[in-house]
Design an enzyme around this catalytic site. Sequence first.
Site: not given
Length: 275
Positions: A8, A10, A61, A105, A117, A135
């Site tokens: 990912d 972030e 992502h 994240h 998020h 996630e």
Amino acid sequence: MKVLISVDMEGVSGIVHPSETNPDRYDYERGRALMTAEANSVIAGVLDAEPGATVWVADAHGPFRNLLPERLDRRARLVRGKPRPLGMLGGLDADTDAVLLVGYHARAGGGPAVLAHTMNGELLDVRVAGRSLGEIGLNTAMAGESGAPVVLLSGDDAACAELRELVPGAVTVAVKEAVGQAAAVALHPEEARERLRRGAAEAVGRRAAVPPFTLTGPLAVEVDLHSPVAVDLATLVPGVTRVGGGRTVAHTAADFAEAYRLLLLLAQLSTIKPG
């Protein structure tokens, strides 16, 4: 031996703002270069520990088209593009021996945490068997459903703590310390990459000591959605009902794989606007 690295954006060192993760914004190209470099460090660490391993890398992502293919370590296979089975875990199968989550994240509502998020940001909270999962938790449980342990996670300190709560034996590499949603104290990218390479080698080397994280069905799934339209669309899915007011939908899944597929569908439905 097969290893899957899900990457990912972030949680990459130095990244703190949506402009660095959004393909339509000015700082994105630097963000994807940093993301690719961290992926390469983890690939190198895996192969330091297991030179004969088959390494798959899932671009995980946004559009799943962020990693720079020409800059990725040529020893790895790249899973790129969407939609695809298993979303962020594209390439996961019964032959996968270990999963590594890179640049991740914290979940929606977690914090302080950088760019926290869940999925596309339209899922305000996801609860499976009464446990709130972002996630990190969802992908860790999906890996466990296939029999593969998540042995490493990198991201900010909040993301690392989220995985350790689920998998105490996993290796975590905090590449930045969250100050807020869009602020952090970050390691220099080169220092972060060195730590990631060492951490990946350690994690793969001790994978046998890390059990898969599993959730046994049937599983009660509840999702709070941001958009009322998404709730209306979700109730068209067989077995999904509206509960607890205007934002929450519920479903009973036979197993976690079913729950995971439902969440991927809800994320897509949440992007549809009224006609």
